[in-house]
Design a protein around this motif. Structure first.
Motif, PDB file in Angstrom:
ATOM      1  N   THR A   1       0.781  -1.115   0.070  1.00 59.21           N
ATOM      2  CA  THR A   1      -0.093   0.018  -0.013  1.00 59.21           C
ATOM      3  C   THR A   1       0.955   1.186  -0.038  1.00 59.21           C
ATOM      4  OG1 THR A   1      -0.074  -0.361   2.313  1.00 59.21           O
ATOM      5  CG2 THR A   1      -1.889  -0.975   1.019  1.00 59.21           C
ATOM      6  N   ARG A   2       1.866   1.191   0.574  1.00 61.29           N
ATOM      7  CA  ARG A   2       2.638   2.561   0.686  1.00 61.29           C
ATOM      8  C   ARG A   2       3.439   2.631  -0.697  1.00 61.29           C
ATOM      9  NH1 ARG A   2       7.963   3.600   5.009  1.00 61.29           N
ATOM     10  NH2 ARG A   2       5.845   3.754   6.305  1.00 61.29           N
ATOM     11  N   HIS A   3       4.001   1.380  -1.306  1.00 60.61           N
ATOM     12  CA  HIS A   3       4.296   1.525  -2.918  1.00 60.61           C
ATOM     13  C   HIS A   3       3.617   2.038  -3.598  1.00 60.61           C
ATOM     14  CE1 HIS A   3       6.675   0.124  -6.184  1.00 60.61           C
ATOM     15  NE2 HIS A   3       5.823  -0.455  -6.791  1.00 60.61           N
ATOM     16  N   ILE A   4       1.995   1.806  -3.758  1.00 65.52           N
ATOM     17  CA  ILE A   4       1.157   2.307  -4.438  1.00 65.52           C
ATOM     18  C   ILE A   4       1.119   3.697  -4.568  1.00 65.52           C
ATOM     19  CG2 ILE A   4      -1.428   2.445  -5.119  1.00 65.52           C
ATOM     20  CD1 ILE A   4      -1.346  -0.742  -4.221  1.00 65.52           C
ATOM     21  N   GLU A   5       1.072   4.108  -3.057  1.00 72.11           N
ATOM     22  CA  GLU A   5       1.036   5.729  -2.930  1.00 72.11           C
ATOM     23  C   GLU A   5       2.229   6.442  -3.466  1.00 72.11           C
ATOM     24  OE1 GLU A   5       1.573   7.456   1.015  1.00 72.11           O
ATOM     25  OE2 GLU A   5      -0.378   7.821   0.906  1.00 72.11           O
ATOM     26  N   GLU A   6       3.344   5.741  -3.190  1.00 71.72           N
ATOM     27  CA  GLU A   6       4.580   6.438  -3.486  1.00 71.72           C
ATOM     28  C   GLU A   6       4.532   6.513  -5.220  1.00 71.72           C
ATOM     29  OE1 GLU A   6       8.057   8.170  -4.089  1.00 71.72           O
ATOM     30  OE2 GLU A   6       6.739   8.296  -2.384  1.00 71.72           O
ATOM     31  N   GLN A   7       4.199   5.293  -5.849  1.00 68.22           N
ATOM     32  CA  GLN A   7       4.434   5.333  -7.298  1.00 68.22           C
ATOM     33  C   GLN A   7       3.434   6.309  -7.849  1.00 68.22           C
ATOM     34  OE1 GLN A   7       6.698   3.694  -9.113  1.00 68.22           O
ATOM     35  NE2 GLN A   7       7.553   2.956  -7.445  1.00 68.22           N
ATOM     36  N   SER A   8       2.387   6.513  -7.393  1.00 77.09           N
ATOM     37  CA  SER A   8       1.197   7.544  -8.005  1.00 77.09           C
ATOM     38  C   SER A   8       1.840   8.925  -7.714  1.00 77.09           C
ATOM     39  CB  SER A   8      -0.186   7.383  -7.103  1.00 77.09           C
ATOM     40  OG  SER A   8      -0.695   6.059  -7.429  1.00 77.09           O
ATOM     41  N   ARG A   9       2.197   9.270  -6.542  1.00 79.39           N
ATOM     42  CA  ARG A   9       3.065  10.435  -6.218  1.00 79.39           C
ATOM     43  C   ARG A   9       4.291  10.967  -7.156  1.00 79.39           C
ATOM     44  NH1 ARG A   9       7.071  12.884  -4.984  1.00 79.39           N
ATOM     45  NH2 ARG A   9       8.095  10.741  -4.574  1.00 79.39           N
ATOM     46  N   ALA A  10       5.041   9.743  -7.287  1.00 83.25           N
ATOM     47  CA  ALA A  10       6.201  10.286  -7.814  1.00 83.25           C
ATOM     48  C   ALA A  10       6.218  10.424  -9.481  1.00 83.25           C
ATOM     49  CB  ALA A  10       7.145   8.802  -7.871  1.00 83.25           C
ATOM     50  N   TYR A  11       5.163   9.480  -9.938  1.00 81.24           N
ATOM     51  CA  TYR A  11       4.892   9.648 -11.586  1.00 81.24           C
ATOM     52  C   TYR A  11       4.196  10.933 -11.649  1.00 81.24           C
ATOM     53  CZ  TYR A  11       3.133   8.841 -16.091  1.00 81.24           C
ATOM     54  OH  TYR A  11       2.700   9.110 -17.361  1.00 81.24           O
ATOM     55  N   ILE A  12       3.297  11.433 -11.052  1.00 73.94           N
ATOM     56  CA  ILE A  12       2.555  12.709 -11.380  1.00 73.94           C
ATOM     57  C   ILE A  12       3.411  13.925 -10.817  1.00 73.94           C
ATOM     58  CG2 ILE A  12       0.370  14.121 -10.704  1.00 73.94           C
ATOM     59  CD1 ILE A  12      -1.042  11.602 -10.111  1.00 73.94           C
ATOM     60  N   TRP A  13       4.050  14.089  -9.898  1.00 74.22           N
ATOM     61  CA  TRP A  13       4.783  15.158  -9.604  1.00 74.22           C
ATOM     62  C   TRP A  13       6.112  15.287 -10.381  1.00 74.22           C
ATOM     63  CZ3 TRP A  13       2.451  19.225  -8.333  1.00 74.22           C
ATOM     64  CH2 TRP A  13       1.374  19.159  -7.429  1.00 74.22           C
ATOM     65  N   ASP A  14       6.791  14.097 -10.201  1.00 72.45           N
ATOM     66  CA  ASP A  14       8.240  14.016 -10.635  1.00 72.45           C
ATOM     67  C   ASP A  14       8.335  13.770 -12.094  1.00 72.45           C
ATOM     68  OD1 ASP A  14       8.623  14.063  -7.818  1.00 72.45           O
ATOM     69  OD2 ASP A  14       9.397  12.241  -7.729  1.00 72.45           O
ATOM     70  N   CYS A  15       7.494  13.080 -12.909  1.00 72.42           N
ATOM     71  CA  CYS A  15       7.644  12.650 -14.081  1.00 72.42           C
ATOM     72  C   CYS A  15       6.531  13.303 -15.224  1.00 72.42           C
ATOM     73  CB  CYS A  15       7.278  11.235 -14.396  1.00 72.42           C
ATOM     74  SG  CYS A  15       8.674  10.171 -13.479  1.00 72.42           S
ATOM     75  N   LEU A  16       5.285  13.499 -14.758  1.00 76.70           N
ATOM     76  CA  LEU A  16       4.396  14.207 -15.617  1.00 76.70           C
ATOM     77  C   LEU A  16       4.248  15.477 -15.644  1.00 76.70           C
ATOM     78  CD1 LEU A  16       2.435  12.805 -17.632  1.00 76.70           C
ATOM     79  CD2 LEU A  16       0.664  12.555 -16.010  1.00 76.70           C
ATOM     80  N   GLU A  17       4.331  16.214 -14.498  1.00 81.75           N
ATOM     81  CA  GLU A  17       3.965  17.322 -14.415  1.00 81.75           C
ATOM     82  C   GLU A  17       4.580  18.340 -15.338  1.00 81.75           C
ATOM     83  OE1 GLU A  17       3.427  20.950 -11.080  1.00 81.75           O
ATOM     84  OE2 GLU A  17       5.310  19.766 -11.024  1.00 81.75           O
ATOM     85  N   GLU A  18       5.993  18.225 -15.409  1.00 88.83           N
ATOM     86  CA  GLU A  18       6.760  19.250 -16.398  1.00 88.83           C
ATOM     87  C   GLU A  18       6.129  19.026 -17.733  1.00 88.83           C
ATOM     88  OE1 GLU A  18       9.227  22.289 -16.617  1.00 88.83           O
ATOM     89  OE2 GLU A  18       8.786  21.242 -14.754  1.00 88.83           O
ATOM     90  N   PRO A  19       6.242  17.954 -18.114  1.00 88.22           N
ATOM     91  CA  PRO A  19       5.918  17.666 -19.640  1.00 88.22           C
ATOM     92  C   PRO A  19       4.507  18.520 -20.030  1.00 88.22           C
ATOM     93  CG  PRO A  19       6.755  15.767 -18.982  1.00 88.22           C
ATOM     94  CD  PRO A  19       6.521  16.219 -17.850  1.00 88.22           C
TER      95      PRO A  19
END
Length: 383
Positions: free
Chosen positions: A142-160
């Motif tokens: 459950t911690r992994h799911i939360e972290e993967q969602s956070r990291a993808y949206i903020w760290d990978c997707l937001e800038e593009p």
């Protein structure tokens, strides 16, 4: 794998109990670290659960300020601890350990993710309950799911996304995030997260359990309510989709010890064991070995196309599907069966193909192979 700091919430109106728990988990936990948050009000505990993420919750059953005295109202179920658990279930998943002086009040709630420990029990019981929950892997997942969602949206997707016109924004972004999350929750990535063997599957990975929905599908495994016998659905998916299945084709599933080859092995082993020492020789040992090898081939799916072995797990025993032991079940009799689980793909497709191949094969008389070989051998020449 680096051990995370587990976030723990302790809800108990006795402040001393929080200190006891923190002291118990500060040692002998195999390098696990715990960050404690403690509250003495159940209302405050519920508020924190709604606004913060925790990996584990310690929960008392009784709150002195609001609950009736359990010793005087033992049969009553109006204790705040159980109410808080019900509220938690509607918010998010967090495992719970009831740490209480009245364990019998909540014993009926105990499961793999809800534990009950008496406050008078030795500290080792608290550590055992915590370890049992962590070993399920669910807090880590459950911690992994939360972290993967956070990291993808903020760290990978937001800038593009900043380079896209505002009127180009759509629900496709959510679908993109969902696809990324699904990729990070693939079988391989989750097994790697949990430290599982990547080269082999576990039996659990073959099944969908528990069965969800009220539809019948190919390779569903049913239990007959009357006698507990197991059956596999072999009606093709197209018949269900086109509503052509007035009857459902079922193949019998035998627990491995019920199969005749297993019984033969048991009989040969028993006979050998009861032989006088003077009569035990290579021939009698060979009979046991041969019987054992037939079972081994059955388990390895190398015996006959008629049989297919299914490895067992906690909801299914080691068992064998018999493609010749078939019944047609009218839809009107479906209430006499209950679904145990379903085979997941690609195993679902494999079993349907194997069954189709078994009944689609063409039987032909065999030629005399020894005679043909003799001719080939006699005509053999070397340069």
């Amino acid at each position: 794998m680096t051990m995370p700091n587990w976030r723990v919430l302790s809800v108990d109106d006795d402040a001393d109990m929080h200190k006891d728990l923190e002291r118990i988990l500060s040692s002998r936990m195999n390098g696990q670290d715990f960050e404690f948050t403690s509250v003495t009000s159940f209302d405050e505990g519920l508020s924190l659960i709604g606004s913060h993420r925790f990996d584990l919750i310690f929960l008392d059953v009784h709150e002195d300020r609001h609950d009736p005295d359990p010793s005087e109202n033992f049969e009553k179920e109006d204790q705040r601890g159980e109410e808080l658990l019900d509220s938690l279930k509607s918010i998010r998943f967090v495992p719970v350990i009831f740490y209480t002086g009245f364990p019998s009040k909540v014993k009926h709630l105990e499961s793999h993710v809800v534990k009950v420990v008496d406050k008078g029990a030795p500290p080792a019981e608290v550590r055992t309950a915590v370890s049992a929950i962590l070993e399920t892997g669910l807090p880590l997942l459950t911690r992994h799911i939360e972290e993967q969602s956070r990291a993808y949206i903020w760290d990978c997707l937001e800038e593009p996304l900043k380079n896209l016109p505002v009127d180009n924004i759509s629900k496709d972004i959510a679908l993109l995030a969902a696809r990324n999350l699904a990729n990070n929750l693939s079988q391989t990535s989750v097994k790697s997260l949990l430290g599982s063997d990547l080269d082999h599957i576990t039996p659990l990975e073959m099944y969908l359990y528990p069965h969800r929905g009220d539809t019948c599908n190919p390779a569903d495994i049913f239990k007959k309510k009357k006698d507990g016998t197991l059956w596999m659905v072999l009606t093709p998916a197209c018949d269900f989709e086109q509503d052509n299945a007035e009857n459902v084709l079922l193949a019998r599933i035998y627990a491995l010890p019920e199969h005749h080859l297993y019984k033969d092995w048991q009989a040969e082993a028993k006979t050998f064991k009861e032989l006088p020492a003077a009569q035990k020789g290579r021939k009698s040992e060979a009979r046991v070995s041969a019987a054992k090898n037939r079972v081994k081939n059955l388990v390895n799916n190398r015996y006959k196309a008629r049989y297919r072995f299914l490895p067992g797990t906690f909801f299914l025993p080691d068992c064998v599907v018999d493609f010749q032991d078939l019944v047609h079940l009218p839809n009107s009799d479906s209430e006499k069966y209950e679904v145990v689980c379903s085979l997941d793909n690609p195993y679902r497709e494999e079993y349907m193909q194997l069954f189709s191949n078994y009944y689609g094969r063409i039987g032909t008389p065999d030629y005399k192979k020894e005679y043909v070989w003799e001719k080939v051998e006699q005509s053999f020449v070397t340069d």
